[in-house]
Enzyme design. Structure first.
Site, PDB file in Angstrom:
ATOM      1  N   HIS A 139       4.814   0.334   0.742  1.00 34.41           N
ATOM      2  CA  HIS A 139       5.282  -0.418   1.908  1.00 34.41           C
ATOM      3  C   HIS A 139       4.297  -1.525   2.271  1.00 34.41           C
ATOM      4  CE1 HIS A 139       2.511   2.636   3.534  1.00 34.41           C
ATOM      5  NE2 HIS A 139       2.232   1.739   4.456  1.00 34.41           N
ATOM      6  N   GLU A 156       4.156   7.865   8.566  1.00 32.60           N
ATOM      7  CA  GLU A 156       4.156   6.974   9.723  1.00 32.60           C
ATOM      8  C   GLU A 156       5.563   6.472   9.999  1.00 32.60           C
ATOM      9  OE1 GLU A 156       2.740   2.710   8.252  1.00 32.60           O
ATOM     10  OE2 GLU A 156       1.540   4.294   7.330  1.00 32.60           O
ATOM     11  N   GLN A 159       0.825  -1.203   0.000  1.00 34.63           N
ATOM     12  CA  GLN A 159       0.000   0.000   0.000  1.00 34.63           C
ATOM     13  C   GLN A 159       0.856   1.248   0.000  1.00 34.63           C
ATOM     14  OE1 GLN A 159      -1.281   0.249   4.624  1.00 34.63           O
ATOM     15  NE2 GLN A 159      -1.830  -1.677   3.587  1.00 34.63           N
ATOM     16  N   ARG A 178      -4.470   0.684  -1.688  1.00 30.88           N
ATOM     17  CA  ARG A 178      -3.957  -0.673  -1.784  1.00 30.88           C
ATOM     18  C   ARG A 178      -3.455  -0.930  -3.205  1.00 30.88           C
ATOM     19  NH1 ARG A 178      -8.366  -3.152   0.051  1.00 30.88           N
ATOM     20  NH2 ARG A 178      -7.835  -2.716   2.221  1.00 30.88           N
ATOM     21  N   HIS A 216       0.320   5.763   1.046  1.00 32.37           N
ATOM     22  CA  HIS A 216      -0.550   6.793   1.609  1.00 32.37           C
ATOM     23  C   HIS A 216      -0.252   8.151   0.979  1.00 32.37           C
ATOM     24  CE1 HIS A 216      -1.434   3.737   4.550  1.00 32.37           C
ATOM     25  NE2 HIS A 216      -0.203   3.753   5.010  1.00 32.37           N
TER      26      HIS A 216
END
Length: 320
Positions: free
Chosen positions: A175, A118, A98, A195, A100
């Protein structure tokens, strides 16, 4: 004056790749056979943590942020949502590959306040465990072609990991967490995921999960960039503090406590997760027992505090 830590109960999320380690390793009363995530410090509407102590017991962290801004040194005219989200993830199977979006894309396209940068601290990992971190495409056209042709082994960068490893994952980074890994994740308070690949898995009803290839290709950083970040260590009394990362959205530390130490809070508020051991945190002479699996916020209304015991913590706070 709110002169104690704000302790929190997690919100749990069922995931196709989840398992039972959140129960067996952290003694949580998990609600699902495949419990993949514990949102342990969360004010996100998809899974807010519940406060368990003090005047705010029974309320959510979201309630506290919105109604008691002084606990976070939040200005009265600050209408932003709580900035960070802390999770523990149990990858009993491989997570989907996936990516982001950044803040700009999240706001313009998804109408959400934050994108998602993250970072991961590996709590445990089976022998041979790997993550996917980045890709080998040199242009966006090459990325799109390799995705279209399903050349996953050629496209994806695989990296072995072990307990104690730390990985910083900026928005735009392809990642995935691999099978047999438990991590503590510090992230922007966002639930936007695109995804890319899900190993053609099906759920209990025989359905594959949705992919988001157009958006994923649009937001992916090309070529892949491995971030650089300075780490440093300092010792205060019985506490060894290692700064893992400090960047645009958050600062994250690993604290290793062996004995006693006194601290002055050096941020508006601190988010603390106990990842090993047992200890006490003492505020204004009142001691609170803490152990592996506990999570709490040290609010802006607490200036100094003491720790005593043997424990490891992950500690974070938002960047200004």
């Amino acid at each position: 004056m709110y002169n104690e830590p704000i302790f929190l109960n997690p919100a749990f999320q069922e995931r196709i790749w989840g398992g039972k380690k959140l129960k067996t390793e952290y003694n949580y009363d998990i609600p699902y056979e495949h419990t993949g995530e514990a949102w342990v410090i969360s004010a996100h509407p998809n899974g807010p943590s519940i406060i368990t102590n003090g005047p705010l017991a029974g309320k959510t962290l979201k309630d506290a942020w919105e109604q008691k801004g002084e606990l976070f040194n939040k200005a009265a005219d600050n209408n932003e949502v709580y900035p960070l989200l802390i999770k523990i993830l149990d990858a009993a199977n491989d997570l989907s590959v996936q990516v982001h979006p950044d803040d700009t894309y999240a706001r313009e396209v998804e109408k959400q306040p934050y994108g998602k940068t993250e970072c991961w601290y590996v709590l445990s990992a089976d022998a041979g465990a790997e993550i996917i971190f980045g890709h080998h495409a040199q242009t966006r056209e090459e990325l799109e072609q390799m995705v279209d042709e399903g050349k996953w082994d050629e496209l994806l960068r695989r990296v072995p990991v072990k307990a104690g490893d730390f990985v910083y994952v900026p928005s735009g980074t392809i990642h995935a967490i691999g099978k047999g890994i438990v991590i503590l994740e510090t992230q922007q308070s966002s639930d936007i995921t695109y995804r890319v690949y899900d190993y053609d898995r099906t759920d209990a009803q025989g359905n594959t999960r949705e992919l988001h290839l157009d958006a994923a290709i649009e937001v992916t950083t090309v070529p892949h960039q491995t971030p650089n970040y300075d780490q440093l260590e300092e010792v205060t009394g019985g506490l060894k503090a290692k700064r893992l990362v400090t960047e645009k959205y958050f600062t994250v530390y690993h604290w290793d406590l062996d004995g006693a130490t006194e601290k002055e809070k050096d941020a508006d508020f601190l988010q603390v997760s106990v990842v090993e051991g047992k200890a006490k945190i003492i505020v204004d002479g009142k001691a609170f027992a803490i152990e592996k699996g506990d999570h709490f916020v040290i609010p802006a209304t607490v200036d100094t505090y003491q720790f005593n015991g043997q424990a490891e913590f992950l500690v974070s706070y938002p960047s200004k």
